[in-house]
Scaffold this active site. Sequence first.
Site, PDB file in Angstrom:
ATOM      1  N   GLY A  63      -3.153  -7.093  -8.186  1.00  0.00           N
ATOM      2  CA  GLY A  63      -2.606  -5.746  -8.216  1.00  0.00           C
ATOM      3  C   GLY A  63      -1.801  -5.532  -6.954  1.00  0.00           C
ATOM      4  O   GLY A  63      -1.993  -6.252  -5.956  1.00  0.00           O
ATOM      5  N   GLN A 102       2.486  -0.771  -0.424  1.00  0.00           N
ATOM      6  CA  GLN A 102       2.360  -2.128   0.143  1.00  0.00           C
ATOM      7  C   GLN A 102       3.709  -2.829   0.266  1.00  0.00           C
ATOM      8  O   GLN A 102       3.817  -3.815   0.989  1.00  0.00           O
ATOM      9  CB  GLN A 102       1.411  -2.980  -0.708  1.00  0.00           C
ATOM     10  CG  GLN A 102      -0.039  -2.514  -0.650  1.00  0.00           C
ATOM     11  CD  GLN A 102      -0.937  -3.427  -1.440  1.00  0.00           C
ATOM     12  OE1 GLN A 102      -1.044  -3.280  -2.648  1.00  0.00           O
ATOM     13  NE2 GLN A 102      -1.562  -4.387  -0.780  1.00  0.00           N
ATOM     14  N   CYS A 137      -7.424  -7.762  -0.187  1.00  0.00           N
ATOM     15  CA  CYS A 137      -6.207  -6.957  -0.256  1.00  0.00           C
ATOM     16  C   CYS A 137      -5.075  -7.745   0.398  1.00  0.00           C
ATOM     17  O   CYS A 137      -5.269  -8.320   1.478  1.00  0.00           O
ATOM     18  CB  CYS A 137      -6.423  -5.633   0.476  1.00  0.00           C
ATOM     19  SG  CYS A 137      -4.999  -4.529   0.406  1.00  0.00           S
ATOM     20  N   LEU A 138      -3.917  -7.739  -0.253  1.00  0.00           N
ATOM     21  CA  LEU A 138      -2.769  -8.466   0.296  1.00  0.00           C
ATOM     22  C   LEU A 138      -2.347  -7.884   1.647  1.00  0.00           C
ATOM     23  O   LEU A 138      -1.688  -8.554   2.429  1.00  0.00           O
ATOM     24  CB  LEU A 138      -1.594  -8.422  -0.688  1.00  0.00           C
ATOM     25  CG  LEU A 138      -1.872  -9.087  -2.051  1.00  0.00           C
ATOM     26  CD1 LEU A 138      -0.690  -8.875  -2.993  1.00  0.00           C
ATOM     27  CD2 LEU A 138      -2.178 -10.569  -1.890  1.00  0.00           C
ATOM     28  N   HIS A 192      -8.931   0.426  -6.709  1.00  0.00           N
ATOM     29  CA  HIS A 192      -8.408  -0.115  -5.446  1.00  0.00           C
ATOM     30  C   HIS A 192      -6.945   0.308  -5.252  1.00  0.00           C
ATOM     31  O   HIS A 192      -6.559   0.795  -4.180  1.00  0.00           O
ATOM     32  CB  HIS A 192      -8.538  -1.651  -5.477  1.00  0.00           C
ATOM     33  CG  HIS A 192      -7.971  -2.362  -4.294  1.00  0.00           C
ATOM     34  ND1 HIS A 192      -8.756  -3.083  -3.414  1.00  0.00           N
ATOM     35  CD2 HIS A 192      -6.693  -2.498  -3.831  1.00  0.00           C
ATOM     36  CE1 HIS A 192      -7.989  -3.606  -2.468  1.00  0.00           C
ATOM     37  NE2 HIS A 192      -6.732  -3.272  -2.699  1.00  0.00           N
ATOM     38  N   GLU A 193      -6.145   0.151  -6.310  1.00  0.00           N
ATOM     39  CA  GLU A 193      -4.720   0.498  -6.195  1.00  0.00           C
ATOM     40  C   GLU A 193      -4.527   2.010  -6.081  1.00  0.00           C
ATOM     41  O   GLU A 193      -3.643   2.479  -5.363  1.00  0.00           O
ATOM     42  CB  GLU A 193      -3.929  -0.055  -7.391  1.00  0.00           C
ATOM     43  CG  GLU A 193      -4.050  -1.559  -7.619  1.00  0.00           C
ATOM     44  CD  GLU A 193      -3.737  -2.393  -6.397  1.00  0.00           C
ATOM     45  OE1 GLU A 193      -2.969  -1.940  -5.526  1.00  0.00           O
ATOM     46  OE2 GLU A 193      -4.278  -3.515  -6.301  1.00  0.00           O
ATOM     47  N   HIS A 196      -4.788   3.025  -2.684  1.00  0.00           N
ATOM     48  CA  HIS A 196      -3.576   2.734  -1.900  1.00  0.00           C
ATOM     49  C   HIS A 196      -2.573   3.892  -1.945  1.00  0.00           C
ATOM     50  O   HIS A 196      -1.941   4.203  -0.936  1.00  0.00           O
ATOM     51  CB  HIS A 196      -2.869   1.482  -2.431  1.00  0.00           C
ATOM     52  CG  HIS A 196      -3.332   0.206  -1.823  1.00  0.00           C
ATOM     53  ND1 HIS A 196      -3.276  -0.047  -0.479  1.00  0.00           N
ATOM     54  CD2 HIS A 196      -3.833  -0.929  -2.388  1.00  0.00           C
ATOM     55  CE1 HIS A 196      -3.744  -1.278  -0.244  1.00  0.00           C
ATOM     56  NE2 HIS A 196      -4.080  -1.826  -1.378  1.00  0.00           N
TER      57      HIS A 196
HETATM   58 ZN   LIG Z   1      -4.943  -3.674  -1.698  1.00  0.00          ZN
END
Ligand SMILES: [Zn+2]
Length: 176
Positions: free
Chosen positions: A48, A53, A101-102, A143-144, A147
């Site tokens: 995701g 991000q 997480c990226l 999670h997203e 963000h």
């Molecule tokens: Zn993330």
Amino acid sequence: MPIIRNIAQLGQPVLRGETRGIDYPSDPSVQAIIEDMLVTVADADGVGIAAPQVFEPLRLFIVASRPNPRYPHAPASEPTPMLNPEILWRSDETEKGWEGCLSVPGIRGQVPRSLKIGVRYQTRDGCFCEEMLNGFLARIFQHEYDHINGLLFLDRVEDNRALITEREYRRIITQL
Ligand SMILES: [Zn+2]
């Protein structure tokens, strides 16, 4: 041509900032951001990615669950851009699971999330969609969704002892 975007890293203010809704999903600039996010999440072995991000403060993310080296047990699903997403309801039942997480490379954490959620979002064509998600897909969505509200999974771990390194995580999951 879509381009692989730089991914904002923990500490960069865009990850903690406010986001704005998307009024015109069909706008070519919105569609171009979606295309960039699709190639960026695939390139990074993510499941995701949220617009902040890639330095776009918009209420937009992509859920792209599939098995990959970072998440070998992830269920396969078509990458789905979700615009103006909302959580309509959550199950009382929660479950802890590993997240990464990226934007937070090298760290994994055990994060409690609602097991089931009811969600609404617009597709990239502007259609409104309501569905129920459970398990790992519900986890990705939550999670997203965090963000686009300036939150990271680190804010959700209950104790610093629930954090481990990526290398340790990979050692654990190969034993599952
Ligand atoms: Zn993330």
